[in-house]
Design an enzyme around this catalytic site. Sequence first.
Site, PDB file in Angstrom:
ATOM      1  NE  ARG A  47     -64.857  31.166  74.773  1.00  0.00           N
ATOM      2  CZ  ARG A  47     -64.469  32.256  74.101  1.00  0.00           C
ATOM      3  NH1 ARG A  47     -63.214  32.414  73.787  1.00  0.00           N
ATOM      4  NH2 ARG A  47     -65.346  33.157  73.720  1.00  0.00           N
ATOM      5  CB  SER A  69     -55.377  33.108  73.496  1.00  0.00           C
ATOM      6  OG  SER A  69     -56.573  32.399  73.288  1.00  0.00           O
ATOM      7  CE  LYS A 110     -60.408  34.939  75.794  1.00  0.00           C
ATOM      8  NZ  LYS A 110     -59.232  34.407  75.075  1.00  0.00           N
TER       9      LYS A 110
END
Length: 209
Positions: free
Chosen positions: A43, A112, A142
């Site tokens: 990521r 998610s 996040k």
Amino acid sequence: MRNRIEIPNGIYGITGDNFSKGKSNYLCVKEMIKGGIKIIQYRDKIKNTREKIEEVKEIRELCRRNGVIFIVNDNVDIAVLVDADGVHVGQEDMHPDDIRKIIGENKIIGLSTHSPEQAKEAEKNLNIDYIGVGPIFPTTTKDTSPVGIEYLEYVAKNLKIPFVAIGGIKAHNIDNIIAKGAQCISLVSEIVGADSIVDKVKELQIKFL
């Protein structure tokens, strides 16, 4: 009917070189693997596409040589290019049904989720192999608001789809997350920011035995 592909229990490794104190994503993954992690997600929200591709090619080969499952976050095109083992996407990214048409039947798709409604919807879709549950606690990795441990408990008690608990999880609270039913857990900054990633991973993996 397609059967879901299983993901391993234990620590789910995710890269995050903005939290790694100067260590490259490649080095972090190498150390995660040495520590015993069996699934890694790439990521990166900062690098441009070409930089990502070069980095992902190297990490993909590293994972392949060591028998580690390799997942690419968001970038379905890059995942296909490097023949990754799967893709992880968010609620506003490409729909899992469309991803399945691109990556084929034998690849992993993770999604998610942030609510019971999203989780129940995901469980109905056999194109989705596992869900992310979180962020459980506030996190700097996040910008999604924390969903709380209650959501984790709901998924563990009511749904059968495999899940990864994520978001603000640290060494000091992971025991509680495991006690609530999580068998696969991601700790991003706690791992990539450790002075010794290998030692940190080994310390955490023991908790799943």
